[in-house]
Write a protein that holds these residues in place. Structure first.
Motif, PDB file in Angstrom:
ATOM      1  N   LEU A 138       0.743  -1.248  -0.065  1.00  0.00           N
ATOM      2  CA  LEU A 138      -0.047   0.040  -0.053  1.00  0.00           C
ATOM      3  C   LEU A 138       0.994   1.353   0.059  1.00  0.00           C
ATOM      4  O   LEU A 138       2.006   1.319   0.729  1.00  0.00           O
ATOM      5  N   LEU A 139       0.369   2.251  -0.754  1.00  0.00           N
ATOM      6  CA  LEU A 139       1.367   3.376  -0.772  1.00  0.00           C
ATOM      7  C   LEU A 139       0.581   4.643  -0.283  1.00  0.00           C
ATOM      8  O   LEU A 139      -0.623   4.837  -0.800  1.00  0.00           O
ATOM      9  N   ALA A 140       1.124   5.223   0.983  1.00  0.00           N
ATOM     10  CA  ALA A 140       0.257   6.391   1.385  1.00  0.00           C
ATOM     11  C   ALA A 140       0.909   7.501   0.928  1.00  0.00           C
ATOM     12  O   ALA A 140       2.101   7.896   1.084  1.00  0.00           O
ATOM     13  N   SER A 141       0.041   8.402   0.182  1.00  0.00           N
ATOM     14  CA  SER A 141       0.449   9.686  -0.388  1.00  0.00           C
ATOM     15  C   SER A 141       1.528  10.669   0.424  1.00  0.00           C
ATOM     16  O   SER A 141       1.302  10.689   1.669  1.00  0.00           O
ATOM     17  N   GLY A 142       2.432  11.307  -0.296  1.00  0.00           N
ATOM     18  CA  GLY A 142       3.014  12.310   0.295  1.00  0.00           C
ATOM     19  C   GLY A 142       4.799  11.942   0.386  1.00  0.00           C
ATOM     20  O   GLY A 142       5.003  10.683   0.387  1.00  0.00           O
ATOM     21  N   PRO A 143       5.546  12.851   0.834  1.00  0.00           N
ATOM     22  CA  PRO A 143       7.014  12.609   0.942  1.00  0.00           C
ATOM     23  C   PRO A 143       7.257  11.810   2.242  1.00  0.00           C
ATOM     24  O   PRO A 143       6.510  11.961   3.282  1.00  0.00           O
ATOM     25  N   ALA A 144       7.991  10.676   2.095  1.00  0.00           N
ATOM     26  CA  ALA A 144       8.147   9.728   3.482  1.00  0.00           C
ATOM     27  C   ALA A 144       9.472  10.275   4.062  1.00  0.00           C
ATOM     28  O   ALA A 144      10.332  10.328   3.499  1.00  0.00           O
ATOM     29  N   ASP A 145       9.263  10.263   5.490  1.00  0.00           N
ATOM     30  CA  ASP A 145      10.518  10.555   6.317  1.00  0.00           C
ATOM     31  C   ASP A 145      10.803   9.144   7.221  1.00  0.00           C
ATOM     32  O   ASP A 145      10.131   8.938   8.199  1.00  0.00           O
ATOM     33  N   TYR A 146      11.433   8.300   6.535  1.00  0.00           N
ATOM     34  CA  TYR A 146      11.669   6.823   7.194  1.00  0.00           C
ATOM     35  C   TYR A 146      12.724   6.957   8.408  1.00  0.00           C
ATOM     36  O   TYR A 146      13.654   7.760   8.353  1.00  0.00           O
ATOM     37  N   GLU A 147      12.544   6.270   9.386  1.00  0.00           N
ATOM     38  CA  GLU A 147      13.104   6.269  10.654  1.00  0.00           C
ATOM     39  C   GLU A 147      14.311   5.287  10.650  1.00  0.00           C
ATOM     40  O   GLU A 147      14.002   3.992   9.885  1.00  0.00           O
TER      41      GLU A 147
END
Length: 262
Positions: A138-147
């Protein structure tokens, strides 16, 4: 992580006695579960795979057999007809949900993906005595900030509870017992039943998110401990999500572990 290459009756017995599930047959070897949309003659079809981040969604899916027919008959596993695990690809934003099954075979559940990024949805079911875990991205919209995550942890805190895990060493492809001890303000916590047991554990392998879902061994609810029999298929990093109900309060604690050979 048990080999599922056996008949339906013995598979159902494995569930009853708390053995690992989430694996798909492949010849004489079991493959980790959740890596594909199809396994064991079953296939998942999801209503949506692109989702607005942090927006409530009524998500649905169907499970179809090899002929394309929608499956409508499922057996309970861990007190539910299906388990839906949602986790972002950096192994954060964990959710454990239980979708509703309609008579026509449509499953539905409401959730929100709280932050942008790529997620994996794992659907865990039991059909004809055989456990299967199917996975879909699943792809959630917006730029991702991964931890970033620590390399290895044996202690965690969640909802005011402190959880310690043993053992220190976890070898690959061997049976191991994972024990978690839960305390609150320094005192041992009393555990209540959750999904028919004293705890619930999901393990995901870093990189491909290979999935393991295990049921605990029997323990005394008053000693604040829950144990799981597990088998990690390969060396590598894994994240473990422990769910338990100390004092009736559902809490989720996560651990990062390294599985290493001799």
């Amino acid at each position: 992580m048990a080999d599922d290459h056996h008949d339906g009756e013995s598979a159902a017995a494995d569930h009853e006695h708390g053995r690992s599930h989430g694996y798909a047959d492949a010849g004489s070897h079991a493959l980790p579960g959740g890596l594909t949309v199809s396994a064991n003659g079953l296939r998942i079809e999801a209503s949506d795979t692109r989702i607005d981040s942090d927006a409530e969604l009524e998500w649905s899916y169907e499970v179809r057999d090899e002929d394309g027919t929608v499956v409508t008959e499922f057996e309970e596993t861990h007190d539910q007809l299906a388990h839906l695990i949602l986790v972002r690809r950096d192994l954060t934003r964990f959710q454990h949900l239980h979708p509703h099954l309609d008579e026509d075979g449509t499953w539905s559940v409401a959730f929100a993906l709280p932050d942008p990024g790529a997620y994996r949805a794992f659907v865990d079911v039991l059909v004809d005595g055989r456990s299967t875990t199917l996975g879909v991205d699943l792809l959630a919209s917006g730029p991702a900030d991964y931890e970033t995550r620590p390399g290895s942890t044996r202690e965690a805190s969640a909802d005011g509870y402190d959880v310690a895990m043993t053992p220190e060493s976890l070898p690959p492809d061997e049976n191991v017992t994972l024990e978690f001890e839960i305390h609150h303000d320094g005192d041992v916590a009393s555990l209540e039943s959750y999904l028919g047991a004293l705890g619930h554990l999901v393990a995901l392998r870093d990189g491909d998110l290979a999935y393991l879902h295990v049921r605990p061994e029997e323990t005394d609810p008053e000693d604040g401990r829950v144990r799981f029999a597990a088998r990690f298929p390969t060396a590598g990093r894994y994240r473990l999500f422990l769910q338990a109900k100390p004092s009736g309060e559902l809490t989720t604690a996560s651990f990062d572990v390294r599985v290493e050979g001799a």
